[in-house]
Scaffold this motif. Structure first.
Motif, PDB file in Angstrom:
ATOM      1  N   SER A 133     101.735 -27.664 -35.852  1.00 34.67           N
ATOM      2  CA  SER A 133     102.634 -28.564 -35.119  1.00 34.67           C
ATOM      3  C   SER A 133     102.662 -29.961 -35.714  1.00 34.67           C
ATOM      4  CB  SER A 133     102.201 -28.635 -33.648  1.00 34.67           C
ATOM      5  OG  SER A 133     100.892 -29.180 -33.525  1.00 34.67           O
ATOM      6  N   HIS A 138     105.671 -32.149 -40.776  1.00 34.58           N
ATOM      7  CA  HIS A 138     106.997 -32.761 -40.687  1.00 34.58           C
ATOM      8  C   HIS A 138     108.076 -31.686 -40.721  1.00 34.58           C
ATOM      9  CE1 HIS A 138     104.452 -36.098 -42.205  1.00 34.58           C
ATOM     10  NE2 HIS A 138     105.244 -36.839 -41.450  1.00 34.58           N
ATOM     11  N   GLN A 139     107.780 -30.572 -41.342  1.00 33.96           N
ATOM     12  CA  GLN A 139     108.661 -29.413 -41.342  1.00 33.96           C
ATOM     13  C   GLN A 139     107.786 -28.158 -41.412  1.00 33.96           C
ATOM     14  OE1 GLN A 139     109.699 -31.968 -43.742  1.00 33.96           O
ATOM     15  NE2 GLN A 139     107.953 -31.473 -45.062  1.00 33.96           N
ATOM     16  N   GLN A 140     108.398 -27.006 -41.108  1.00 33.78           N
ATOM     17  CA  GLN A 140     107.608 -25.786 -41.016  1.00 33.78           C
ATOM     18  C   GLN A 140     108.364 -24.619 -41.633  1.00 33.78           C
ATOM     19  OE1 GLN A 140     105.933 -25.185 -37.136  1.00 33.78           O
ATOM     20  NE2 GLN A 140     105.278 -23.076 -37.536  1.00 33.78           N
ATOM     21  N   SER A 197     114.083 -24.120 -37.632  1.00 32.31           N
ATOM     22  CA  SER A 197     114.733 -25.216 -36.914  1.00 32.31           C
ATOM     23  C   SER A 197     113.765 -25.742 -35.854  1.00 32.31           C
ATOM     24  CB  SER A 197     116.017 -24.708 -36.257  1.00 32.31           C
ATOM     25  OG  SER A 197     115.700 -23.753 -35.245  1.00 32.31           O
ATOM     26  N   ASP A 198     114.151 -26.830 -35.211  1.00 35.17           N
ATOM     27  CA  ASP A 198     113.273 -27.416 -34.182  1.00 35.17           C
ATOM     28  C   ASP A 198     112.989 -26.404 -33.067  1.00 35.17           C
ATOM     29  OD1 ASP A 198     113.216 -29.717 -35.612  1.00 35.17           O
ATOM     30  OD2 ASP A 198     114.703 -30.776 -34.382  1.00 35.17           O
ATOM     31  N   GLU A 199     114.027 -25.684 -32.638  1.00 34.86           N
ATOM     32  CA  GLU A 199     113.831 -24.725 -31.555  1.00 34.86           C
ATOM     33  C   GLU A 199     113.002 -23.523 -32.015  1.00 34.86           C
ATOM     34  OE1 GLU A 199     113.724 -23.684 -27.769  1.00 34.86           O
ATOM     35  OE2 GLU A 199     114.617 -25.547 -28.554  1.00 34.86           O
ATOM     36  N   ARG A 255     110.739 -23.652 -34.227  1.00 32.61           N
ATOM     37  CA  ARG A 255     109.360 -24.115 -34.324  1.00 32.61           C
ATOM     38  C   ARG A 255     108.650 -23.994 -32.975  1.00 32.61           C
ATOM     39  NH1 ARG A 255     107.949 -29.580 -37.359  1.00 32.61           N
ATOM     40  NH2 ARG A 255     105.895 -28.591 -37.196  1.00 32.61           N
ATOM     41  N   VAL A 256     109.367 -24.292 -31.914  1.00 32.03           N
ATOM     42  CA  VAL A 256     108.774 -24.165 -30.574  1.00 32.03           C
ATOM     43  C   VAL A 256     108.318 -22.731 -30.344  1.00 32.03           C
ATOM     44  CG1 VAL A 256     109.213 -24.285 -28.094  1.00 32.03           C
ATOM     45  CG2 VAL A 256     110.106 -26.078 -29.607  1.00 32.03           C
ATOM     46  N   ARG A 298     105.974 -27.258 -27.005  1.00 34.53           N
ATOM     47  CA  ARG A 298     106.792 -28.484 -27.079  1.00 34.53           C
ATOM     48  C   ARG A 298     105.925 -29.734 -27.001  1.00 34.53           C
ATOM     49  NH1 ARG A 298     110.221 -25.107 -23.890  1.00 34.53           N
ATOM     50  NH2 ARG A 298     112.185 -24.656 -25.044  1.00 34.53           N
ATOM     51  N   LEU A 326     104.344 -30.309 -30.366  1.00 32.93           N
ATOM     52  CA  LEU A 326     105.303 -30.799 -31.358  1.00 32.93           C
ATOM     53  C   LEU A 326     105.703 -32.241 -31.100  1.00 32.93           C
ATOM     54  CD1 LEU A 326     107.505 -27.607 -31.710  1.00 32.93           C
ATOM     55  CD2 LEU A 326     106.193 -28.689 -33.543  1.00 32.93           C
ATOM     56  N   CYS A 327     105.621 -32.653 -29.865  1.00 30.06           N
ATOM     57  CA  CYS A 327     105.988 -34.032 -29.534  1.00 30.06           C
ATOM     58  C   CYS A 327     104.807 -34.985 -29.687  1.00 30.06           C
ATOM     59  CB  CYS A 327     106.508 -34.107 -28.101  1.00 30.06           C
ATOM     60  SG  CYS A 327     108.095 -33.279 -27.868  1.00 30.06           S
TER      61      CYS A 327
END
Length: 555
Positions: free
Chosen positions: A498, A501-503, A523-525, A527-528, A549, A552-553
């Motif tokens: 998490s 910066h990218q996955q 994508s961000d979603e 990744r969740v 989430r 990730l935050c």
């Protein structure tokens, strides 16, 4: 930094194109999906050993291409320029492996040996594997880490140079000493031979001159009689001589040439011959008047030649080689004498070389001790961040006796650790558990990677054996590092993944006939969902998604 990776028919990858970003990139996926396959391909691009088994079944070759942006890498640019391989701000490395196991490497389109790929790779990226903590227990590796942290190679290089010079002198001294006994016996013989020849003192052309003089002296009576008889026939006899006959003929032809001019050349030749006969007569008279019979001189020459021949037989050479033999034996004797002088000279040079080495080793010790204090402080701080709140780390640098020194210095380096309050510092291998050692190793790698400023850092499951708050601390460390350079991290921990910066996500497909690994950017979603899967497994709950989430935050 690494900007692009193309993989074709490598292992279970059919075709793969990956664009890489700055910062920290997390790579996750199911166990056995091939999360490390991109790193294995990169390692091949940078000179690792290639094997036929690496080619995808059914393919004739594997092809791997890695592109790097070297605009901010002066070390890589300088190396490429030195090898005449520079191509602007980009560097493209390619490795092709045939199904028979043969491989070819290319840098910017130019074929190069694998060793060149390895040398360039040192300027581009550094791979830290999951077993790096095992190396941390080895004394040589501990020394390498400390020297790398110092960032100044000059004291170590100087120490190596002084050590090599000292050892070279010691080897030369041992060789000369070993040959001393044999040399002394040889020297005694040479001294006798040279003294004998020095006393005789043969000249370079003397024997030829002696032969000529001996021939003249031994035939003196014959030479005198025959030369006087020849002189009489030419000029000095009361009877008609050659000179008189020639003079008369010349006068007669002179008169005839007045009647026929064609006889003039003949008359001229006879006139010249007359002059030659007269000159020869004078020389012959001078020779015969000077010629003396000298039996004493003949005896001396005879004795000299006898000695000469005797010495030649003694040395088993021809009489014309005696002078050269004298010169060669004298040179050999001088060389042996120089060996003795060299031994005396070596004693002084060895003393100075030993002193130079001691001084350079002492400077290296001082540098290591200074670096050890700072590195110990940084590692101790990182241990606290990795939930080893009472941990203390120390690097002890102690000087060894001179006879135990080497080109790497004369230091004993120990990594010491204390994990519980009230306990003394002890060697790392005696105290740290597997999990603690893994955390300490990671802290060392992160600190050194930051100090050495390697442009791209790859961490291959270095977080094995940790979880919970420790994993969160590891993630934060790697993300901090990613703020300063490119970090690629293969992990199975959501707390670490998490922080990227990218996955990237690695997945494996099979149609029952063949298996294929694919890697894609999330994508961000997405990744969740992947972080939630790492947290809860296949049965993803709402709380797992919420937790994902939150991770990730988190900063």
């Amino acid at each position: 930094m690494l900007s692009h990776l193309h993989i074709s028919n490598f292992a279970i990858v059919r075709a793969l194109e990956l664009d890489w970003q700055q910062g920290m990139t997390s790579i996750t996926g199911e166990t056995g999906a091939g999360k490390s396959i991109a790193l294995d391909a990169l390692a091949l691009c940078l000179g690792e050993r290639a094997e036929a088994s690496m080619v995808r079944p059914g393919a004739d070759k594997a092809d791997i291409v890695a592109s790097f942006d070297v605009s901010q890498l002066p070390g890589a640019q300088h190396w490429l320029e030195q090898q005449d391989l520079a191509m602007g701000q980009e560097c493209i490395i390619r490795r092709v492996i045939s199904s028979e196991g043969r491989s070819r490497g290319y840098i910017n389109g130019v074929q190069v040996p694998a060793q060149q790929l390895k040398l360039l790779g040192q300027h581009l990226l550094s791979i830290h594997g999951q077993h790096a903590h095992q190396l941390l227990l080895k004394a040589d590796y501990q020394r390498q880490l400390l020297d790398a942290f110092s960032q100044d190679n000059a004291p170590l290089l100087q120490c190596k140079q002084h050590w090599q010079h000292w050892q070279q002198l010691k080897r030369e001294q041992q060789q000369l000493e070993h040959a001393r006994q044999q040399r002394e016996a040889q020297q005694q013989l040479l001294e006798y031979q040279v003294a004998e020849l020095d006393q005789f003192a043969p000249g370079e052309q003397e024997f030829s001159e002696l032969e000529s003089e001996h021939s003249r002296l031994s035939h003196g009576q014959q030479l005198l009689c025959d030369s006087q008889q020849a002189l009489a026939q030419l000029y000095d006899s009361d009877d008609t001589t050659i000179y008189q006959a020639l003079s008369s003929t010349c006068q007669q032809l002179e008169q005839l040439s007045g009647l026929d001019g064609s006889l003039a050349p003949v008359q001229q030749m006879l006139a010249e011959a007359l002059v030659q006969v007269e000159e020869a007569s004078r020389e012959l008279r001078h020779y015969s008047e000077k010629l003396e019979l000298d039996p004493e001189r003949l005896q001396l020459v005879d004795e000299r030649m006898g000695q000469w021949l005797q010495l030649s037989r003694k040395h088993q050479i021809s009489e014309h080689e005696l002078y050269q033999q004298h010169q060669e034996l004298s040179a050999q004797l001088q060389a042996l004498s120089r060996d003795d002088a060299r031994l005396d000279e070596l004693a002084l040079q060895l003393q100075q070389a030993e002193q130079d080495y001691q001084q350079s080793a002492a400077r290296l010790t001082e540098q290591r001790q200074s670096a050890a204090r700072e590195l110990s402080r940084l590692i101790s701080h990182s241990m606290h961040e990795l939930s080893m709140h009472n941990g203390q780390f120390a690097i002890e640098v102690s000087s060894l006796p001179l006879e135990k020194g080497s080109g790497l210095g004369a230091d004993k380096i120990d990594f010491l650790v204390c994990t519980n309050p009230g306990q003394p510092l002890q060697p790392l291998h005696k105290v740290a558990s597997g999990g603690e050692l893994s955390r300490i190793s990671l802290a060392v790698q992160v600190i050194l990677a930051d100090q050495i400023t390697t442009p791209t850092l790859i961490f291959d499951e270095v977080d094995v054996g940790i979880s919970g708050p420790v994993a969160a601390g590891v993630g934060r460390l790697l993300r901090q590092l990613g703020e300063r350079c490119q970090v690629i991290c293969i992990t199975h921990l959501p707390q670490v993944a998490s922080q990227g910066h990218q996955q990237l996500f690695v997945e494996k497909y099979t149609d029952g006939q063949a298996t294929e690994t694919r890697i894609r950017s999330l994508s961000d979603e997405e990744r969740v969902g992947e972080i939630a899967r790492l947290l809860a497994g296949e049965n993803i709950s709402a709380s797992a998604l919420a937790n994902a989430r939150e991770l990730l935050c988190a900063p």
